[in-house]
Design a protein around this motif. Structure first.
Motif, mmCIF file in Angstrom:
data_model
loop_
_atom_site.group_PDB
_atom_site.id
_atom_site.type_symbol
_atom_site.label_atom_id
_atom_site.label_comp_id
_atom_site.label_asym_id
_atom_site.label_seq_id
_atom_site.Cartn_x
_atom_site.Cartn_y
_atom_site.Cartn_z
ATOM 1 N N HIS A 116 0.810 -1.219 0.000
ATOM 2 C CA HIS A 116 0.000 0.000 0.000
ATOM 3 C C HIS A 116 0.843 1.269 0.000
ATOM 4 O O HIS A 116 0.605 2.201 -0.772
ATOM 5 C CB HIS A 116 -0.928 -0.010 1.228
ATOM 6 N N ALA A 117 1.839 1.311 0.838
ATOM 7 C CA ALA A 117 2.665 2.516 0.962
ATOM 8 C C ALA A 117 3.356 2.834 -0.361
ATOM 9 O O ALA A 117 3.320 3.968 -0.854
ATOM 10 C CB ALA A 117 3.700 2.316 2.068
ATOM 11 N N ARG A 118 3.940 1.783 -0.928
ATOM 12 C CA ARG A 118 4.675 1.977 -2.178
ATOM 13 C C ARG A 118 3.731 2.409 -3.299
ATOM 14 O O ARG A 118 4.047 3.303 -4.090
ATOM 15 C CB ARG A 118 5.351 0.653 -2.530
ATOM 16 N N VAL A 119 2.564 1.759 -3.370
ATOM 17 C CA VAL A 119 1.587 2.115 -4.394
ATOM 18 C C VAL A 119 1.206 3.585 -4.260
ATOM 19 O O VAL A 119 1.164 4.326 -5.253
ATOM 20 C CB VAL A 119 0.332 1.222 -4.277
ATOM 21 N N ASP A 120 0.967 4.032 -3.039
ATOM 22 C CA ASP A 120 0.600 5.432 -2.842
ATOM 23 C C ASP A 120 1.727 6.362 -3.241
ATOM 24 O O ASP A 120 1.497 7.399 -3.866
ATOM 25 C CB ASP A 120 0.214 5.665 -1.371
ATOM 26 N N ALA A 121 2.956 5.968 -2.887
ATOM 27 C CA ALA A 121 4.106 6.802 -3.245
ATOM 28 C C ALA A 121 4.179 6.960 -4.765
ATOM 29 O O ALA A 121 4.356 8.073 -5.276
ATOM 30 C CB ALA A 121 5.391 6.171 -2.708
ATOM 31 N N ILE A 122 4.021 5.854 -5.468
ATOM 32 C CA ILE A 122 4.129 5.907 -6.929
ATOM 33 C C ILE A 122 2.947 6.652 -7.520
ATOM 34 O O ILE A 122 3.092 7.411 -8.473
ATOM 35 C CB ILE A 122 4.233 4.483 -7.487
ATOM 36 N N LYS A 123 1.784 6.470 -6.922
ATOM 37 C CA LYS A 123 0.614 7.203 -7.400
ATOM 38 C C LYS A 123 0.866 8.705 -7.340
ATOM 39 O O LYS A 123 0.567 9.429 -8.277
ATOM 40 C CB LYS A 123 -0.603 6.874 -6.527
ATOM 41 N N SER A 124 1.433 9.172 -6.237
ATOM 42 C CA SER A 124 1.634 10.615 -6.134
ATOM 43 C C SER A 124 2.774 11.060 -7.041
ATOM 44 O O SER A 124 2.768 12.185 -7.545
ATOM 45 C CB SER A 124 1.898 11.023 -4.682
ATOM 46 N N ALA A 125 3.741 10.152 -7.279
ATOM 47 C CA ALA A 125 4.804 10.505 -8.216
ATOM 48 C C ALA A 125 4.219 10.689 -9.612
ATOM 49 O O ALA A 125 4.619 11.585 -10.362
ATOM 50 C CB ALA A 125 5.876 9.408 -8.233
#
Lengths: 128, 128
Positions: B21-30
């Motif tokens: 989840h954390a990584r997905v969110d990070a990439i989403k905001s990137a």
DNA sequence: CTCTCGATTCGTCAGTTGCGAAAATGATAG
DNA sequence: CTATCATTTTCGCAACTGACGAATCGAGAG
């Protein structure tokens, strides 16, 4: 079967009037060199002509990801995501790694993102 | 009307398991930054994802041409040629000039051919 | 072996694309 | 004005795309 279209007889040269024959021939031969690479180039652009595939490439620019994570980033089903991954994979832009049941995809060629970045900045430069 | 598809309820977060989840969110905001430009970029690539349109651009790289000459270079009907020219024109890549009954088209932006050339050499570099 | 579960493939369907045929446009010639 | 002609637009059709759900595959777990 997809019944053949009634091809418009390329036999007799042309019923389209006008045109500077010499110049047309000159340009035709100028294009002939590039003609060989052209379908591949069009195919390349066709592959990039989809926002979800571009998102996949950019997401993978941040590092390796498994299919389900990519699906979450895109907000797509895994089936749809897998389909897009397959298209990118078939043209050789992605590598994959199998870890247990999960499949991790990664960008195989950093030059691709560079090219995209170049095109993007060209576009940005155009609209000021 | 194209009847709305029964959207799979984005309301409740996800029935797809797995994912960091954390990584997905990070990439989403990137991706969020680039998201704005992304449809335009995809549209640009879609425009180039057709060999005839690429041929038109390359032919016009040799200089201004009238529609019927372009049609001869491509081996297409004038109607089909005009249709492709319209698509290129609508996205602002071509300029046109009216001389009597003839219409002459020209490349409006040399940066476009440069970008294409860049992508082409990237592709060439990849297949050795 | 069977069960589970992530990933992939298959079948289907709506929407898009590319082209030809024909009608419309618009500028020039008579 | 009318006729002509290069071009553009409109329409219709076949082919392609992109998405989904369902079925299938394939690698652990038990």
């Amino acid at each position: 079967m997809p019944k053949a279209r009634p091809v418009p007889q390329a036999a007799d040269i042309c019923n389209i009037p006008c045109f500077d024959h010499a110049r047309v021939d000159a340009i035709k031969s100028a294009l002939a060199d590039k003609e060989e690479r052209l379908p591949a180039l069009a195919g390349f652009y066709k592959l990039l002509g989809n926002a979800n595939r571009l998102r996949i490439l950019m997401a993978l620019g941040e590092g390796e990801l498994c299919v389900c994570d990519i699906a979450h980033v895109l907000g797509l089903s895994m089936a749809a995501t897998s389909h897009q991954l397959k298209l990118l994979r078939e043209q050789g832009w992605l590598g994959m790694r199998n870890d247990g049941k999960m499949v991790y995809y990664r960008l195989d060629n950093p030059a691709l993102l560079e090219a995209i970045k170049g095109d993007l900045s060209m576009l940005r430069g155009r609209d000021e």
